[in-house]
Design an enzyme around this catalytic site. Sequence first.
Site, short mmCIF file in Angstrom:
data_model
loop_
_atom_site.label_atom_id
_atom_site.label_comp_id
_atom_site.label_asym_id
_atom_site.label_seq_id
_atom_site.Cartn_x
_atom_site.Cartn_y
_atom_site.Cartn_z
N PHE A 144 32.58 36.10 36.65
CA PHE A 144 33.25 35.09 35.77
C PHE A 144 32.59 34.10 34.78
O PHE A 144 32.15 33.22 36.01
CB PHE A 144 34.09 35.01 36.08
CG PHE A 144 35.18 34.60 35.50
CD1 PHE A 144 36.39 35.65 34.82
CD2 PHE A 144 35.77 32.95 34.64
CE1 PHE A 144 37.11 35.28 34.01
CE2 PHE A 144 36.70 32.87 34.62
CZ PHE A 144 37.47 33.78 33.13
N ASP A 213 34.13 33.14 45.33
CA ASP A 213 35.40 33.36 44.68
C ASP A 213 36.49 34.79 44.99
O ASP A 213 36.22 35.28 44.16
CB ASP A 213 35.11 33.37 43.29
CG ASP A 213 36.29 32.81 42.51
OD1 ASP A 213 36.89 33.34 41.86
OD2 ASP A 213 35.39 32.12 41.22
N TYR A 238 47.58 32.78 39.56
CA TYR A 238 47.99 32.99 38.57
C TYR A 238 48.09 34.62 38.73
O TYR A 238 48.29 35.09 37.81
CB TYR A 238 48.05 31.96 37.02
CG TYR A 238 46.88 31.72 37.00
CD1 TYR A 238 46.13 33.06 36.31
CD2 TYR A 238 46.04 30.84 37.15
CE1 TYR A 238 44.89 32.85 36.14
CE2 TYR A 238 44.93 30.69 36.39
CZ TYR A 238 44.21 31.52 36.34
OH TYR A 238 43.42 31.75 35.86
N LYS A 239 46.77 34.91 39.22
CA LYS A 239 46.54 36.93 38.81
C LYS A 239 47.63 37.33 39.95
O LYS A 239 48.99 37.21 40.07
CB LYS A 239 45.17 36.92 39.21
CG LYS A 239 44.47 35.75 37.73
CD LYS A 239 42.81 36.53 37.97
CE LYS A 239 41.92 35.74 37.43
NZ LYS A 239 40.65 35.30 37.52
N ARG A 387 40.49 47.25 30.62
CA ARG A 387 40.41 46.92 32.05
C ARG A 387 42.51 47.28 32.16
O ARG A 387 43.07 45.60 31.65
CB ARG A 387 40.52 45.31 32.31
CG ARG A 387 40.07 45.01 33.35
CD ARG A 387 39.26 43.56 33.74
NE ARG A 387 40.74 42.61 33.61
CZ ARG A 387 40.67 41.04 33.67
NH1 ARG A 387 39.90 40.62 34.54
NH2 ARG A 387 41.31 40.54 33.25
C1 LIG Z 1 40.25 34.12 36.84
C2 LIG Z 1 39.06 33.57 37.13
C3 LIG Z 1 38.40 33.04 36.96
C4 LIG Z 1 39.57 31.53 36.22
O1 LIG Z 1 39.02 30.22 36.84
P1 LIG Z 1 40.46 28.75 35.75
O2 LIG Z 1 39.69 27.46 35.81
O3 LIG Z 1 41.32 28.46 36.74
O4 LIG Z 1 40.35 28.95 34.09
C5 LIG Z 1 36.86 31.86 37.21
N1 LIG Z 1 36.42 32.71 37.87
C6 LIG Z 1 37.11 34.17 38.77
C7 LIG Z 1 36.08 34.84 38.89
C8 LIG Z 1 38.40 34.85 37.81
O5 LIG Z 1 38.39 35.82 37.86
#
Ligand SMILES: *Cc1c(COP(=O)(O)O)cnc(C)c1O
Length: 413
Positions: A144, A213, A238-239, A387
């Site tokens: 990501f 992560d 939040y997921k 997705r």
């Molecule tokens: C959703 C997600 C993020 C989000 O990062 P934020 O700082 O909350 O915006 C980071 N890394 C991964 C792998 C994600 O899936």
Amino acid sequence: MSEFAELAAKAEKLDATDELAGKRAEFVLDEIVYLDGNSLGALPANVPGRVEDVVLRQWGRMRIRSWDESGWWTAPERIGDRIAPLVGAAPGQIVVGDSTSVNVFKALVAAVRIAESTGSAGSAGSTGSAGTGRDEILVDATTFPTDGYIAESAARMTGRTLRPVTPAEVPAALSGRTAAVLLNHVDYRTGRLHDLPSLTAAVHAAGAVAVWDLCHSAGALPVGLDEHGVDLAVGCTYKYLNGGPGSPAYLYVRRDLQDRFDSPLPGWNSHTEPFGMRPDFEPASGALRGRVGTPDILSMLALEAAMEVWDGVSIEAVRAKSLALTDFFLECVAAYVPKDRVESVTPAPHAERGSQVALRSADAGDVMKRLIERGVVGDFRHPDVLRFGFTPLYVGFADVERAARVLAEVLLR
Ligand SMILES: *Cc1c(COP(=O)(O)O)cnc(C)c1O
């Protein structure tokens, strides 16, 4: 029976024996099929009342007393302990706060500092090499984007070279030069689940520090942080944890590394005596070292309320249902959608699959738009991926069958 009737009947059977089916009533949902809980989890029904209480009573009437009397000050570690069992961590190793992006920064810089302090975080392969020897950071090349951007900056700040490699390439890329490795447990685009135990062991064998992560795995499948000796981990809430838009992320620091966790963002909240207001920084002991400044109490306490839906839920049951949901979705898609219209980029073996299915399709952006118009909400990931996230606490098998059916209608129109 037509194919549709057959699979609809199968869905009904699966829903009837689903031990998590009752959980859906604990969420605010409508007739939409919501397959985007891997981006923003649905609202747990108890959250609005709790937020109202926090705002009107705790803040409105108790005001400053709430830092102590309403437990505001200790919320980051208290909620961290609530998340801990879902990721296989004993208490006292997780703090909640800041965004995932910020926690990636703290964890990765701290990982490099741990690697340079004694050469290794793992028990095996410690070489005691000093800072100069370990001049590389490996980062998941498919990550990501935010993790990659932050890793680049962390590398620049710590004087290391950043080497993007795919998770499969990590074992071969590890060497005595590796300081730290930042990996995603589940690939956000394809839904591929990476082998956390073996990759962590490989990182340790090279004497490096492993940072994971967990954004797309916490709340969807067992992680086993303690069991597999993970050094540091971050994730968002939040997921799959349904904490609400922008709810604070968390940081895991394995207990025996906590004394060596040297935060690049030491704030007064991670000071051993925050109210001593002393000019010199002296870190608190424990996971508290991961804190920085004043916690974002409103969203943090919304998250705390949201965590109550996990009461009595085993993450193993969640995983079993998640795999059944994604299996059934793939089965329905194979039955309804002509083969040349979509291609799954999510691995078929259970051991390599997270809790989502990603389908490659021509005009994916437009297809997703039409799906959403017809009440099936997934999301589009550039350039050609549809997705679909499957959140076992509130998605059922009839939802899955309907989503595949609507997808076929949209594609065949
Ligand atoms: C959703 C997600 C993020 C989000 O990062 P934020 O700082 O909350 O915006 C980071 N890394 C991964 C792998 C994600 O899936």
